[in-house]
Enzyme design. Structure first.
Site, PDB file in Angstrom:
ATOM      1  N   PRO A  11      18.821 -54.310  16.123  1.00  0.00           N
ATOM      2  CA  PRO A  11      18.680 -55.908  14.942  1.00  0.00           C
ATOM      3  C   PRO A  11      17.246 -56.332  15.428  1.00  0.00           C
ATOM      4  CG  PRO A  11      19.520 -55.298  17.416  1.00  0.00           C
ATOM      5  CD  PRO A  11      19.480 -54.459  16.960  1.00  0.00           C
ATOM      6  N   ASN A  12      16.596 -57.198  14.384  1.00  0.00           N
ATOM      7  CA  ASN A  12      15.153 -57.438  14.276  1.00  0.00           C
ATOM      8  C   ASN A  12      14.213 -57.015  14.082  1.00  0.00           C
ATOM      9  OD1 ASN A  12      15.916 -59.768  15.539  1.00  0.00           O
ATOM     10  ND2 ASN A  12      16.080 -58.590  17.004  1.00  0.00           N
ATOM     11  N   ARG A  19       5.466 -58.945  12.427  1.00  0.00           N
ATOM     12  CA  ARG A  19       5.072 -59.869  13.273  1.00  0.00           C
ATOM     13  C   ARG A  19       5.518 -58.374  14.923  1.00  0.00           C
ATOM     14  NH1 ARG A  19       7.774 -64.494  15.891  1.00  0.00           N
ATOM     15  NH2 ARG A  19       6.178 -64.586  17.415  1.00  0.00           N
ATOM     16  N   TYR A  24       4.914 -52.661  17.772  1.00  0.00           N
ATOM     17  CA  TYR A  24       5.156 -52.286  16.725  1.00  0.00           C
ATOM     18  C   TYR A  24       4.964 -51.501  15.416  1.00  0.00           C
ATOM     19  CZ  TYR A  24       9.054 -54.044  19.770  1.00  0.00           C
ATOM     20  OH  TYR A  24       9.782 -54.169  20.722  1.00  0.00           O
ATOM     21  N   ASN A  75      17.486 -45.859  15.873  1.00  0.00           N
ATOM     22  CA  ASN A  75      16.924 -46.498  16.736  1.00  0.00           C
ATOM     23  C   ASN A  75      17.688 -48.480  17.116  1.00  0.00           C
ATOM     24  OD1 ASN A  75      15.399 -48.688  17.836  1.00  0.00           O
ATOM     25  ND2 ASN A  75      13.430 -48.461  17.029  1.00  0.00           N
ATOM     26  N   ALA A  78      17.421 -53.863  20.827  1.00  0.00           N
ATOM     27  CA  ALA A  78      18.160 -54.049  21.946  1.00  0.00           C
ATOM     28  C   ALA A  78      19.224 -53.198  22.237  1.00  0.00           C
ATOM     29  CB  ALA A  78      17.609 -55.744  21.555  1.00  0.00           C
ATOM     30  N   HIS A  81      19.922 -50.515  25.485  1.00  0.00           N
ATOM     31  CA  HIS A  81      19.873 -51.235  26.331  1.00  0.00           C
ATOM     32  C   HIS A  81      21.421 -52.300  27.017  1.00  0.00           C
ATOM     33  CE1 HIS A  81      15.701 -50.324  26.099  1.00  0.00           C
ATOM     34  NE2 HIS A  81      15.369 -51.879  25.073  1.00  0.00           N
ATOM     35  N   ASP A  88      30.010 -45.180  22.951  1.00  0.00           N
ATOM     36  CA  ASP A  88      31.039 -44.633  22.484  1.00  0.00           C
ATOM     37  C   ASP A  88      31.182 -43.852  21.305  1.00  0.00           C
ATOM     38  OD1 ASP A  88      31.402 -44.927  25.361  1.00  0.00           O
ATOM     39  OD2 ASP A  88      33.180 -47.759  25.175  1.00  0.00           O
ATOM     40  N   GLU A  99      17.640 -40.326  18.926  1.00  0.00           N
ATOM     41  CA  GLU A  99      17.107 -41.942  19.475  1.00  0.00           C
ATOM     42  C   GLU A  99      15.734 -41.317  19.896  1.00  0.00           C
ATOM     43  OE1 GLU A  99      18.417 -42.643  23.975  1.00  0.00           O
ATOM     44  OE2 GLU A  99      17.241 -44.589  23.730  1.00  0.00           O
ATOM     45  N   HIS A 101      12.384 -44.435  19.238  1.00  0.00           N
ATOM     46  CA  HIS A 101      11.785 -46.256  19.060  1.00  0.00           C
ATOM     47  C   HIS A 101      10.477 -46.315  19.401  1.00  0.00           C
ATOM     48  CE1 HIS A 101      15.251 -47.333  22.025  1.00  0.00           C
ATOM     49  NE2 HIS A 101      15.774 -46.167  22.496  1.00  0.00           N
ATOM     50  N   LEU A 102      10.055 -46.803  18.682  1.00  0.00           N
ATOM     51  CA  LEU A 102       8.407 -47.619  17.936  1.00  0.00           C
ATOM     52  C   LEU A 102       7.903 -47.462  19.329  1.00  0.00           C
ATOM     53  CD1 LEU A 102       9.512 -49.583  15.568  1.00  0.00           C
ATOM     54  CD2 LEU A 102       8.733 -47.207  14.950  1.00  0.00           C
ATOM     55  N   SER A 103       7.900 -48.381  19.781  1.00  0.00           N
ATOM     56  CA  SER A 103       7.148 -48.720  21.466  1.00  0.00           C
ATOM     57  C   SER A 103       7.228 -47.231  22.259  1.00  0.00           C
ATOM     58  CB  SER A 103       7.373 -49.514  22.145  1.00  0.00           C
ATOM     59  OG  SER A 103       8.760 -49.950  22.889  1.00  0.00           O
ATOM     60  N   ARG A 108       6.818 -50.525  29.458  1.00  0.00           N
ATOM     61  CA  ARG A 108       7.467 -52.376  29.497  1.00  0.00           C
ATOM     62  C   ARG A 108       8.225 -52.665  30.038  1.00  0.00           C
ATOM     63  NH1 ARG A 108       9.324 -53.131  22.409  1.00  0.00           N
ATOM     64  NH2 ARG A 108       8.385 -54.694  23.438  1.00  0.00           N
ATOM     65  N   ARG A 112      13.891 -52.334  29.893  1.00  0.00           N
ATOM     66  CA  ARG A 112      13.731 -51.473  28.370  1.00  0.00           C
ATOM     67  C   ARG A 112      14.059 -49.766  29.019  1.00  0.00           C
ATOM     68  NH1 ARG A 112      12.495 -54.811  24.228  1.00  0.00           N
ATOM     69  NH2 ARG A 112      11.069 -56.616  24.844  1.00  0.00           N
TER      70      ARG A 112
HETATM   71  O1  CA2 Z   1      10.184 -49.501  20.433  1.00  0.00           O
HETATM   72  C1  CA2 Z   1      11.876 -49.341  19.600  1.00  0.00           C
HETATM   73  O2  CA2 Z   1      11.388 -49.195  18.662  1.00  0.00           O
HETATM   74  C2  CA2 Z   1      12.484 -50.496  20.053  1.00  0.00           C
HETATM   75  O3  CA2 Z   1      13.466 -50.422  20.114  1.00  0.00           O
HETATM   76  C3  CA2 Z   1      11.974 -51.931  19.343  1.00  0.00           C
HETATM   77  C4  CA2 Z   1      13.365 -53.299  20.000  1.00  0.00           C
HETATM   78  C5  CA2 Z   1      13.786 -53.650  21.221  1.00  0.00           C
HETATM   79  O4  CA2 Z   1      14.170 -54.123  21.661  1.00  0.00           O
HETATM   80  C6  CA2 Z   1      13.391 -51.826  22.483  1.00  0.00           C
HETATM   81  O5  CA2 Z   1      13.082 -52.200  23.682  1.00  0.00           O
HETATM   82  C7  CA2 Z   1      12.001 -50.749  21.704  1.00  0.00           C
HETATM   83  C8  CA2 Z   1      12.446 -54.380  19.050  1.00  0.00           C
HETATM   84  C9  CA2 Z   1      12.766 -54.004  17.723  1.00  0.00           C
HETATM   85  C10 CA2 Z   1      12.382 -56.419  17.652  1.00  0.00           C
HETATM   86  O6  CA2 Z   1      10.975 -55.461  16.675  1.00  0.00           O
HETATM   87  C11 CA2 Z   1      10.381 -56.390  15.833  1.00  0.00           C
HETATM   88  C12 CA2 Z   1       9.589 -56.142  14.654  1.00  0.00           C
HETATM   89  C13 CA2 Z   1       8.427 -57.408  14.711  1.00  0.00           C
HETATM   90  C14 CA2 Z   1       9.069 -58.276  14.915  1.00  0.00           C
HETATM   91  C15 CA2 Z   1      10.204 -58.503  16.097  1.00  0.00           C
HETATM   92  C16 CA2 Z   1      10.482 -58.162  16.296  1.00  0.00           C
END
Ligand code: CA2
Length: 145
Positions: A11-12, A19, A24, A75, A78, A81, A88, A99, A101-103, A108, A112
């Site tokens: 998601p997102n 943003r 990210y 990836n 959210a 977590h 499963d 797996e 993660h960008l960040s 953080r 997370r």
């Molecule tokens: O670092 C990552 O790739 C995450 O999987 C990104 C998730 C975050 O919940 C994980 O803890 C780490 C969030 C992705 C949301 O991406 C956005 C990008 C632009 C604007 C808003 C959200």
């Protein structure tokens, strides 16, 4: 026969590039998809790139991967977590799972730091930005050769 790798995004992530570039990066998910397709082609792999904001749709993609994919890059965003359902589903997939993660989630908030998906993943890449997806493809290629 060419092996297919599923690249699943939670998601997102469809908002990437719009943003929070300080966390990210500036690339969009479409940019990442293009880069993944190029690197996968060089590795002799085909890709299916997928993003959903719905947990069940990601579970269904993992189910589809059981028949259609040799490996998975995921990836879960959210859902990393929170999602026992995705964990499963991945446990019912026989191939390698990486797996991404960008960040750097460990730099953080504490919530997370735990990942359900890591309980199944064969490798975890965090904090390498979009390059993490490409590193994951290289690792899958090595595991599948
Ligand atoms: O670092 C990552 O790739 C995450 O999987 C990104 C998730 C975050 O919940 C994980 O803890 C780490 C969030 C992705 C949301 O991406 C956005 C990008 C632009 C604007 C808003 C959200």
């Amino acid at each position: 026969m060419t092996k297919t790798v599923f690249i699943l995004n939670g998601p997102n992530l469809n908002l990437l590039g719009q943003r929070q570039p300080e966390i990210y990066g500036r690339e969009t998910l479409a940019d990442i998809e293009t880069a993944c397709a190029e690197v996968a082609a060089d590795l002799g792999l085909a890709t299916r790139f997928f993003q959903s904001n719905l947990e069940g749709e990601i579970v269904e993609q993992v189910h589809a991967a059981r028949a259609e994919a040799a490996g998975i890059v995921i990836n879960p965003a959210a859902y990393t977590h929170t999602s026992v359902a995705i964990l499963d589903a991945l446990k019912a997939f026989d191939g390698p799972v990486i797996e991404v993660h960008l960040s750097n989630v460990h730099k953080r908030e504490a919530f997370r730091h735990h990942s359900y998906v890591s309980l199944r993943a064969d490798g975890v890449i965090a904090g390498c930005g979009s390059q993490g997806y490409l590193l994951a493809l290289q690792r899958l290629s090595a595991l599948l050769s």
